[in-house]
Design a protein around this motif. Sequence first.
Motif, short mmCIF file in Angstrom:
data_model
loop_
_atom_site.label_atom_id
_atom_site.label_comp_id
_atom_site.label_asym_id
_atom_site.label_seq_id
_atom_site.Cartn_x
_atom_site.Cartn_y
_atom_site.Cartn_z
N SER B 27 23.47 83.28 7.60
CA SER B 27 22.82 82.47 8.64
C SER B 27 23.02 80.98 8.39
O SER B 27 22.87 80.17 9.30
CB SER B 27 21.32 82.81 8.70
N GLU B 28 23.38 80.64 7.16
CA GLU B 28 23.65 79.24 6.84
C GLU B 28 24.81 78.68 7.64
O GLU B 28 24.89 77.47 7.86
CB GLU B 28 23.99 79.16 5.35
N LEU B 30 25.52 79.08 10.71
CA LEU B 30 25.28 78.89 12.14
C LEU B 30 25.35 77.42 12.54
O LEU B 30 25.89 77.08 13.61
CB LEU B 30 23.93 79.50 12.54
N SER B 31 24.83 76.54 11.69
CA SER B 31 24.88 75.13 12.06
C SER B 31 26.31 74.59 11.96
O SER B 31 26.71 73.73 12.76
CB SER B 31 23.90 74.29 11.23
N LEU B 32 27.07 75.11 11.02
CA LEU B 32 28.49 74.75 10.94
C LEU B 32 29.21 75.12 12.24
O LEU B 32 29.99 74.32 12.79
CB LEU B 32 29.14 75.47 9.76
N ARG B 34 27.95 75.46 15.22
CA ARG B 34 27.54 74.55 16.30
C ARG B 34 28.24 73.20 16.18
O ARG B 34 28.65 72.60 17.17
CB ARG B 34 26.02 74.37 16.31
N ARG B 35 28.36 72.71 14.94
CA ARG B 35 29.04 71.42 14.76
C ARG B 35 30.51 71.50 15.17
O ARG B 35 31.03 70.57 15.80
CB ARG B 35 28.95 70.98 13.29
#
Lengths: 161, 161, 102, 102
Positions: B27-28, B30-32, B34-35
Amino acid sequence: MDIRIKNLLENLPANLTHLKMQVQGSSETLSLIRRVIAASVQHLRLSNALLNDIKLATTEACTNVIKHAYKFDESMSFELEIKTSDKIFAVEVFYEDPGFVPENIPVPDLNEIKEGGLGVFIIRNIMDHVDYKTDQQSGKVKLLMVKILDKLTSDGGQSED
Amino acid sequence: MDIRIKNLLENLPANLTHLKMQVQGSSETLSLIRRVIAASVQHLRLSNALLNDIKLATTEACTNVIKHAYKFDESMSFELEIKTSDKIFAVEVFYEDPGFVPENIPVPDLNEIKEGGLGVFIIRNIMDHVDYKTDQQSGKVKLLMVKILDKLTSDGGQSED
Amino acid sequence: MKIDRLRDESKKLKVFSIEGELDVHHVKNLKSEILEELEPAGWIYELNMDKVTYLDSSGLGMLVYLKKEISKHEGRLVISNLHEPVRNVFSLTKLDSFFEIT
Amino acid sequence: MKIDRLRDESKKLKVFSIEGELDVHHVKNLKSEILEELEPAGWIYELNMDKVTYLDSSGLGMLVYLKKEISKHEGRLVISNLHEPVRNVFSLTKLDSFFEIT
Ligand SMILES: Nc1ncnc2c1ncn2[C@@H]1O[C@H](COP(=O)(O)OP(=O)(O)O)[C@@H](O)[C@H]1O
Ligand SMILES: Nc1ncnc2c1ncn2[C@@H]1O[C@H](COP(=O)(O)OP(=O)(O)O)[C@@H](O)[C@H]1O
């Protein structure tokens, strides 16, 4: 190849980010490439200097593909493959250039000020490992560039943070 | 599939950006994701609402892979393939889930407030085309999501700018 | 993700100012941190979302859960300072009427 | 890329404030825009790089060219407000002593 880099490349860690981009051979895409690189390493919290070095070397390599190999023909495209972990930033550029002989890339004399000829010099200065592989048959070139991110044993970027 | 979307997919324009990511099933990442999406469409100058819709739908899809298909097993990985032009944003998610039957995904009753069950609903609401393809033999799933970016004929995002 | 806490005993008010992106990865933390702060009865729990830049169904699911838990403690959950596009996720799922949003 | 221009007749000074990324894509424009502004003799051309966030060998190549052209016009090229990491590209290539950097 330096044994340390060889080891790092062969034993890429599990927390690897692996990104492949197919990009149009247009100079317009260079800023897109830099943005994607920045996005893909943001979680590593690299210093500004190191991040810029990585963007710079990658851009220089792509600029050469667009300019020299493709002669600004925007119908051509090339591929970027980026692999990063907290230990290593590796980028490969795949493109076509029949007849390209990497050994012929001149080494610039920095005392003689010219308008060009600094791109590959910059790449070699920044990256810990730079290797052009050409396939005479297919005319395909694979350029591998590696930067070690581990600050303790590398210089951690060309400039102060 | 809607004929317009079929046409757009089959005649992807030349100014396409094509990006493939192999990501760890954590889940870590996920922000990658999006970026990288934001970086890869920045030149399109999408509205904030539209950009967020695209990030949202893609995150929901990846969350489901991590949560349901991989049950938070971080040794698994999946692939994202993003194709964008000024007309279309298409993202494909490739992952493994033997026995997954997309027809069984329940449609939520919005009058009944529950703690889950809204992810696929959000995806279907945002995207113009959503299609799960499963291969019973290999257990591989391919989820295709398409958003039409052309403002004149789409609603241009779920919210006002 | 970061949480700033503010406690006003006289008003029986706790304000949690949240900073970051509320996806499945960050939701677990937030949930347990707020559950730890639940008081016996009559308190208001304000989630200040001014610095929340992203929220998805995992974030919504946690908020639904929190609201139910807070209700069990006879408290009130108030959500404040939603920005577009976070507010958009509430309306998309029709949860804007379920929550007390200021 | 954006260029803001300022002209001071009494000081024979032209200031070009550049905003953006100086790679091969953006360099062509900038080059021609500045060449158009060259005056007969004795002028100072200042490139204010305060808002330049990126520069590479293509940008450097253009600057070398501009400096040579400006010299032919008996002018001076001055580069100001370099930020790290742009300044870094000058030192890496030892061009920091070739240019007049303030
Ligand atoms: N990818 C490439 N394909 C073909 N030729 C190249 C490539 N990269 C570099 N070269 C050759 O090496 C020379 C030096 O390249 P470089 O250091 O980048 O400077 P510049 O591009 O300014 O000439 C180029 O002029 C070109 O002849
Ligand atoms: N990629 C997937 N693989 C397996 N099951 C899935 C997948 N996506 C959705 N599902 C099933 O559909 C249900 C609804 O999914 P979703 O709407 O995302 O809500 P939630 O994940 O909160 O349950 C899930 O509970 C799960 O059973």
